[in-house]
Design a protein around this motif. Structure first.
Motif, mmCIF file in Angstrom:
data_model
loop_
_atom_site.group_PDB
_atom_site.id
_atom_site.type_symbol
_atom_site.label_atom_id
_atom_site.label_comp_id
_atom_site.label_asym_id
_atom_site.label_seq_id
_atom_site.Cartn_x
_atom_site.Cartn_y
_atom_site.Cartn_z
ATOM 1 N N SER A 152 41.130 35.609 34.090
ATOM 2 C CA SER A 152 39.637 34.776 33.966
ATOM 3 C C SER A 152 38.839 35.354 35.255
ATOM 4 N N ILE A 153 39.527 36.033 35.826
ATOM 5 C CA ILE A 153 38.758 36.642 37.213
ATOM 6 C C ILE A 153 37.251 37.364 36.776
ATOM 7 N N ALA A 154 37.561 37.981 35.645
ATOM 8 C CA ALA A 154 36.171 38.426 34.991
ATOM 9 C C ALA A 154 35.036 37.514 34.622
ATOM 10 N N LEU A 155 35.407 36.341 34.566
ATOM 11 C CA LEU A 155 34.443 35.300 34.044
ATOM 12 C C LEU A 155 33.476 35.051 35.182
ATOM 13 N N TYR A 156 33.756 35.399 36.518
ATOM 14 C CA TYR A 156 32.741 35.027 37.671
ATOM 15 C C TYR A 156 31.764 36.098 37.891
#
Length: 232
Positions: free
Chosen positions: A30-34
């Protein structure tokens, strides 16, 4: 008899390493969502809750965040269920794997309820309800249930760690947000203890998520190495 019992326990609970790593992989992905995962929190923009990226920081796209959690979380639970069914057929052992899957399903239901949750902008005051408005809670709940089913204090504690930090950061409205008593303790018992924000890079989404998921990764990796060393 003691050796047979110990071997039976290893066989029964020897597969917990993979579900633990799978559950840890979801928040890490989910880091890629920021929008700016490695720069200062919020970055001069506004953030609204529910925090669909996971933490109170600007996301790339709300639709992308919805799609990620509503696809990645069910896929993780399906993978965990299939893994335990495979172990049942291969090793002839059975674990109450339905417990973490049901817990994850409950978390997924709570995730869907976030669509109906009230929206708003985090203020400068602590809000315990706001801390629950994050999809990270569904993964943390599944990890705690996995630890109970596998009789693993480490996995359960890692789930509580993840859920506790997610709740705290979202309740304070800041990535790396500190509660009042924590600020007071870190200040050496001086000052009013009004809260604050962690430094050392933990006020940024990517490092914060890594710290949240790291115990689960370490427990899963440790159990995998230990299982390999036992040759089971």
């Amino acid at each position: 008899m003691n050796q047979l019992k110990a071997r039976g326990r290893r066989l029964a609970h020897g597969g917990a390493w993979l579900p633990a790593l799978v559950l840890a992989a979801v928040p890490l992905a989910s880091i890629a969502l920021y929008r700016h995962p490695f720069s200062s929190a919020i970055n001069g923009g506004t953030v609204q809750y529910p925090f669909w990226a996971g933490l109170p920081d600007r996301q790339r796209s709300s639709v992308l965040s919805y799609a990620f959690w509503l696809v990645a979380v069910p896929l993780a639970f399906v993978f965990v269920a299939r893994w335990y069914r495979y172990r049942e057929n291969r090793a002839g052992v059975r674990v109450n794997w339905r417990m973490p899957v049901v817990a994850g399903g409950t978390g997924l239901l709570a995730l869907l309820l976030l669509f109906a949750a009230p929206t708003g902008t985090p203020g400068f005051t602590f809000d315990w309800w706001q801390g629950l408005l994050t999809p990270l809670m569904s993964v943390a709940l599944a990890a705690v249930a996995l630890g109970v089913a596998e009789r693993s204090l480490g996995i359960a504690a890692a789930g509580l760690w993840m859920g506790g930090l997610a709740w705290q950061f979202c309740a304070t409205g800041f990535v790396g947000g500190l509660l009042g008593w924590q600020d007071w303790v870190l200040s050496g018992g001086s000052g009013p203890g009004l809260g604050g924000q962690l430094g050392f890079g933990l006020d940024r989404p990517a490092p914060a998520v890594v710290v949240m998921a790291l115990p689960l990764v370490l427990v899963g990796a440790y159990r995998a190495v230990r299982l390999r060393g036992q040759g089971t």
